[in-house]
Design a protein around this motif. Structure first.
Motif, PDB file in Angstrom:
ATOM      1  N   ILE A 132       0.740  -1.233  -0.039  1.00 10.87           N
ATOM      2  CA  ILE A 132       0.194   0.097   0.021  1.00 10.87           C
ATOM      3  C   ILE A 132       0.980   1.374   0.054  1.00 10.87           C
ATOM      4  CG2 ILE A 132      -0.184  -0.058   2.569  1.00 10.87           C
ATOM      5  CD1 ILE A 132      -3.176   0.962   2.084  1.00 10.87           C
ATOM      6  N   ASN A 133       2.152   1.102   0.485  1.00 12.41           N
ATOM      7  CA  ASN A 133       3.022   2.330   0.723  1.00 12.41           C
ATOM      8  C   ASN A 133       3.412   2.685  -0.841  1.00 12.41           C
ATOM      9  OD1 ASN A 133       2.796   2.662   3.404  1.00 12.41           O
ATOM     10  ND2 ASN A 133       4.264   0.844   3.593  1.00 12.41           N
ATOM     11  N   ASP A 134       3.375   1.908  -1.739  1.00 10.92           N
ATOM     12  CA  ASP A 134       3.802   2.179  -3.222  1.00 10.92           C
ATOM     13  C   ASP A 134       2.617   2.882  -3.901  1.00 10.92           C
ATOM     14  OD1 ASP A 134       6.331   0.882  -2.565  1.00 10.92           O
ATOM     15  OD2 ASP A 134       5.119  -0.974  -3.436  1.00 10.92           O
ATOM     16  N   LEU A 135       1.509   3.231  -3.416  1.00  8.25           N
ATOM     17  CA  LEU A 135       0.476   3.727  -4.151  1.00  8.25           C
ATOM     18  C   LEU A 135       0.311   5.195  -4.477  1.00  8.25           C
ATOM     19  CD1 LEU A 135      -2.701   1.998  -2.517  1.00  8.25           C
ATOM     20  CD2 LEU A 135      -1.770   1.465  -4.838  1.00  8.25           C
ATOM     21  N   ALA A 136       1.343   5.906  -3.578  1.00  2.00           N
ATOM     22  CA  ALA A 136       1.440   7.380  -3.876  1.00  2.00           C
ATOM     23  C   ALA A 136       1.949   7.583  -5.260  1.00  2.00           C
ATOM     24  CB  ALA A 136       2.396   7.890  -2.955  1.00  2.00           C
ATOM     25  N   GLY A 137       1.054   8.455  -5.981  1.00  2.00           N
ATOM     26  CA  GLY A 137       1.700   8.850  -7.338  1.00  2.00           C
ATOM     27  C   GLY A 137       1.336   7.990  -8.409  1.00  2.00           C
ATOM     28  N   LYS A 138       0.762   6.889  -8.001  1.00  2.00           N
ATOM     29  CA  LYS A 138       0.404   5.804  -9.170  1.00  2.00           C
ATOM     30  C   LYS A 138      -0.950   5.874  -9.743  1.00  2.00           C
ATOM     31  CE  LYS A 138       4.347   3.668  -8.342  1.00  2.00           C
ATOM     32  NZ  LYS A 138       4.881   4.366  -7.147  1.00  2.00           N
ATOM     33  N   LEU A 152     -13.068   4.471  -0.159  1.00  2.00           N
ATOM     34  CA  LEU A 152     -12.487   3.570   0.672  1.00  2.00           C
ATOM     35  C   LEU A 152     -10.930   3.427   0.406  1.00  2.00           C
ATOM     36  CD1 LEU A 152     -14.904   0.420   0.795  1.00  2.00           C
ATOM     37  CD2 LEU A 152     -14.442   2.206   2.594  1.00  2.00           C
ATOM     38  N   ALA A 153     -10.531   3.704  -0.977  1.00  2.00           N
ATOM     39  CA  ALA A 153      -9.160   3.589  -1.201  1.00  2.00           C
ATOM     40  C   ALA A 153      -8.447   4.811  -0.559  1.00  2.00           C
ATOM     41  CB  ALA A 153      -8.900   3.743  -2.543  1.00  2.00           C
ATOM     42  N   LYS A 154      -9.191   5.789  -0.582  1.00  2.00           N
ATOM     43  CA  LYS A 154      -8.513   6.943   0.305  1.00  2.00           C
ATOM     44  C   LYS A 154      -8.437   6.990   1.596  1.00  2.00           C
ATOM     45  CE  LYS A 154      -9.905  10.305  -3.554  1.00  2.00           C
ATOM     46  NZ  LYS A 154     -10.691  11.556  -3.572  1.00  2.00           N
ATOM     47  N   SER A 155      -9.422   6.177   2.168  1.00  2.00           N
ATOM     48  CA  SER A 155      -9.107   6.058   3.734  1.00  2.00           C
ATOM     49  C   SER A 155      -8.188   4.853   4.081  1.00  2.00           C
ATOM     50  CB  SER A 155     -10.931   5.189   4.084  1.00  2.00           C
ATOM     51  OG  SER A 155     -10.800   5.032   5.542  1.00  2.00           O
ATOM     52  N   LEU A 156      -8.030   3.902   3.375  1.00  2.00           N
ATOM     53  CA  LEU A 156      -6.695   3.041   3.485  1.00  2.00           C
ATOM     54  C   LEU A 156      -5.619   3.621   3.331  1.00  2.00           C
ATOM     55  CD1 LEU A 156      -8.157  -0.152   1.546  1.00  2.00           C
ATOM     56  CD2 LEU A 156      -7.431  -0.060   3.974  1.00  2.00           C
ATOM     57  N   MET A 157      -5.257   4.268   2.273  1.00  6.32           N
ATOM     58  CA  MET A 157      -4.202   5.204   2.297  1.00  6.32           C
ATOM     59  C   MET A 157      -3.913   6.247   3.371  1.00  6.32           C
ATOM     60  SD  MET A 157      -4.504   5.902  -1.699  1.00  6.32           S
ATOM     61  CE  MET A 157      -2.858   6.439  -2.000  1.00  6.32           C
ATOM     62  N   ARG A 158      -5.007   6.965   3.740  1.00  8.90           N
ATOM     63  CA  ARG A 158      -4.867   7.660   4.894  1.00  8.90           C
ATOM     64  C   ARG A 158      -4.318   6.977   6.112  1.00  8.90           C
ATOM     65  NH1 ARG A 158     -10.341  10.569   7.030  1.00  8.90           N
ATOM     66  NH2 ARG A 158     -10.531   8.237   7.492  1.00  8.90           N
ATOM     67  N   ASP A 159      -4.845   5.997   6.373  1.00 11.07           N
ATOM     68  CA  ASP A 159      -4.608   4.923   7.708  1.00 11.07           C
ATOM     69  C   ASP A 159      -3.064   4.718   7.627  1.00 11.07           C
ATOM     70  OD1 ASP A 159      -7.404   5.284   8.449  1.00 11.07           O
ATOM     71  OD2 ASP A 159      -7.647   3.245   8.053  1.00 11.07           O
ATOM     72  N   HIS A 160      -2.406   4.715   6.369  1.00  7.64           N
ATOM     73  CA  HIS A 160      -1.209   4.080   6.352  1.00  7.64           C
ATOM     74  C   HIS A 160      -0.218   5.222   6.007  1.00  7.64           C
ATOM     75  CE1 HIS A 160      -3.087   0.189   6.130  1.00  7.64           C
ATOM     76  NE2 HIS A 160      -2.154  -0.284   6.454  1.00  7.64           N
ATOM     77  N   ALA A 161      -0.638   6.579   5.980  1.00  8.65           N
ATOM     78  CA  ALA A 161       0.019   7.862   5.904  1.00  8.65           C
ATOM     79  C   ALA A 161       0.682   7.958   4.444  1.00  8.65           C
ATOM     80  CB  ALA A 161       1.275   7.976   6.920  1.00  8.65           C
ATOM     81  N   VAL A 162      -0.162   7.375   3.515  1.00  5.05           N
ATOM     82  CA  VAL A 162       0.013   7.546   2.125  1.00  5.05           C
ATOM     83  C   VAL A 162      -0.471   8.623   1.463  1.00  5.05           C
ATOM     84  CG1 VAL A 162       0.161   6.448  -0.053  1.00  5.05           C
ATOM     85  CG2 VAL A 162       0.743   5.033   2.162  1.00  5.05           C
ATOM     86  N   ASP A 163       0.100   9.409   0.690  1.00  6.54           N
ATOM     87  CA  ASP A 163      -0.531  10.753   0.091  1.00  6.54           C
ATOM     88  C   ASP A 163      -1.504  10.394  -0.917  1.00  6.54           C
ATOM     89  OD1 ASP A 163      -0.999  12.965  -0.860  1.00  6.54           O
ATOM     90  OD2 ASP A 163       0.998  13.749  -1.278  1.00  6.54           O
ATOM     91  N   PHE A 164      -2.717  10.607  -1.102  1.00  5.75           N
ATOM     92  CA  PHE A 164      -3.580  10.070  -2.107  1.00  5.75           C
ATOM     93  C   PHE A 164      -3.931  11.373  -2.997  1.00  5.75           C
ATOM     94  CE2 PHE A 164      -6.476  10.739   1.819  1.00  5.75           C
ATOM     95  CZ  PHE A 164      -7.228  11.603   1.392  1.00  5.75           C
ATOM     96  N   THR A 165      -3.465  12.777  -2.724  1.00  2.00           N
ATOM     97  CA  THR A 165      -3.740  13.981  -3.139  1.00  2.00           C
ATOM     98  C   THR A 165      -2.883  13.844  -4.704  1.00  2.00           C
ATOM     99  OG1 THR A 165      -2.014  15.044  -2.474  1.00  2.00           O
ATOM    100  CG2 THR A 165      -3.947  14.976  -1.289  1.00  2.00           C
ATOM    101  N   ASN A 166      -1.961  13.049  -4.896  1.00  2.00           N
ATOM    102  CA  ASN A 166      -1.224  13.160  -6.272  1.00  2.00           C
ATOM    103  C   ASN A 166      -1.522  11.793  -6.924  1.00  2.00           C
ATOM    104  OD1 ASN A 166       0.437  11.479  -4.633  1.00  2.00           O
ATOM    105  ND2 ASN A 166       2.437  12.229  -5.295  1.00  2.00           N
ATOM    106  N   VAL A 167      -2.494  10.821  -6.438  1.00  3.37           N
ATOM    107  CA  VAL A 167      -2.647   9.898  -7.126  1.00  3.37           C
ATOM    108  C   VAL A 167      -3.296  10.223  -8.421  1.00  3.37           C
ATOM    109  CG1 VAL A 167      -4.274   7.849  -7.150  1.00  3.37           C
ATOM    110  CG2 VAL A 167      -2.859   8.248  -5.209  1.00  3.37           C
ATOM    111  N   GLN A 168      -3.192   9.434  -9.530  1.00  2.00           N
ATOM    112  CA  GLN A 168      -3.871   9.383 -10.871  1.00  2.00           C
ATOM    113  C   GLN A 168      -5.014   8.417 -10.818  1.00  2.00           C
ATOM    114  OE1 GLN A 168      -1.310   9.244 -14.518  1.00  2.00           O
ATOM    115  NE2 GLN A 168       0.326   8.964 -12.650  1.00  2.00           N
ATOM    116  N   TRP A 169      -6.277   8.854 -10.319  1.00  2.00           N
ATOM    117  CA  TRP A 169      -7.373   8.378 -10.305  1.00  2.00           C
ATOM    118  C   TRP A 169      -7.969   7.812 -12.086  1.00  2.00           C
ATOM    119  CZ3 TRP A 169      -7.878   6.140  -5.738  1.00  2.00           C
ATOM    120  CH2 TRP A 169      -7.655   6.578  -4.602  1.00  2.00           C
ATOM    121  N   MET A 170      -7.961   6.780 -12.151  1.00  2.00           N
ATOM    122  CA  MET A 170      -8.292   6.489 -13.509  1.00  2.00           C
ATOM    123  C   MET A 170      -9.769   5.718 -13.298  1.00  2.00           C
ATOM    124  SD  MET A 170      -5.542   7.090 -14.880  1.00  2.00           S
ATOM    125  CE  MET A 170      -5.549   6.270 -16.653  1.00  2.00           C
TER     126      MET A 170
END
Length: 320
Positions: A132-138, A152-170
């Motif tokens: 999950i830590n690899d998801l930032a920017g992907k 739910l994806a954003k909630s999981l990333m937030r729980d693991h301190a992963v930045d979801f603001t720069n994710v490419q949501w497809m």
């Protein structure tokens, strides 16, 4: 969530449940004997199919017909227009409608919640995403903004301190995700069953993290809702529907062999997948405390702008 949809060919899969004109004459003391339900032909509807095919609705004096909707929002819109009586949807459209004031929604029955391995973020072995830590920017597949896959994806990333603001949501619909993963069009995707199993079979996708962890553990996913007006006008018919769904849900939980053939028949899942996939947590009783988690997450993620009291939306329900 925008509801968990299957491919359009499934529209014919539930035609056996679709009846003719609605009978509104009273029978067995009910305000109406015929009820139309807008559904998506997904695993969430399995207890409903069991109640129909198993005669549970008939035992309550009900003739339940189903109408296929393109999404949870579309299912709910059909209740507002009077085309159907009740909608099966992910909870998010119910709370969105309540927040905007477009529909005075009442929740009639619970349906499903996340269970262990029933919902996961997956990736192929060749993807750069290993944890999950690899998801930032992907590039992450989701059905639409402010749906369950998004929140739910954003909630999981937030729980693991992963930045979801720069994710490419497809934006990719569930039936197309396995191909998108296999063709390297996305790096990862949040999927429910049966798509987790199907993506594993066709694209070699493996779970990166189970949604049934942390803040999203046992998260309420779907339920049955209608308008306040319908609840007020049909309390006995609603109670009959609730009784049938309670029994069908209980039987589905006790013996999955009762619903596996229904997944093949109505959801067009192949027999092997129906036997092996992980089922969601089937429920029928509405409990305001866990349901409250849905609008609370929506508020935290900006999907709604003010707090909603889930308890105020729950229709009169059977005791016990």
């Amino acid at each position: 969530m925008a509801a968990l949809t299957l491919i359009p060919v499934l529209l014919s899969a539930c035609s056996a449940l679709v009846g003719s004109a609605r009978d509104s004459t009273a029978g067995n003391g009910l305000e109406r004997t015929s009820i139309k339900i807008a559904i998506l032909p997904t695993i969430d509807a399995a207890p409903l199919w069991l109640a129909h095919d198993g005669g549970y609705f008939k035992a309550e004096g009900l003739d339940v017909q189903t109408v296929i909707a393109a999404s949870g929002q579309a299912a709910l819109a059909k209740t507002a227009s009077g085309d159907v009586d009740i909608a099966l949807s992910s909870y998010i459209p119910f709370f969105t409608a309540k927040s905007t004031g477009t529909i005075d929604v009442r929740l009639v029955c619970d349906a499903t919640a996340v269970s262990a391995k029933s919902f996961a973020i997956v990736a192929t072995p060749t993807s750069p995403v290993k944890t999950i830590n690899d998801l930032a920017g992907k590039r992450i597949a989701m059905t639409a903004k402010n749906t369950a896959t998004d929140l739910l994806a954003k909630s999981l990333m937030r729980d693991h301190a992963v930045d979801f603001t720069n994710v490419q949501w497809m934006q990719v619909q569930f039936p197309n995700v396995a191909a998108a993963l296999a063709q390297n069009q996305v790096d990862a995707a949040l999927l429910p069953e049966p798509y987790v199993s199907q993506a594993a079979k066709t694209a070699g996708a493996i779970p990166i993290i189970d949604v049934n962890t942390g803040a999203t553990q046992d998260f309420p996913m779907s339920g049955y809702g209608t308008t306040s007006k319908w609840v007020q006008q049909n309390p006995k018919a609603m109670a009959a529907f609730q009784r049938a769904m309670r029994k069908a849900t209980s039987d589905a939980i006790k013996d999955r062999s009762k619903i596996e053939p229904l997944l093949v028949k109505y959801a067009k899942i192949d027999d092997d997948t129906a036997k092996l996939l992980t089922l969601p947590g089937f429920r029928s009783e509405l409990d305001a405390l866990p349901i409250q988690r849905v609008p609370d997450l929506m508020l935290q993620m900006g999907a709604i702008t003010s707090k909603i009291d889930a308890a105020s939306m729950i229709a009169p329900h059977l005791a016990g």
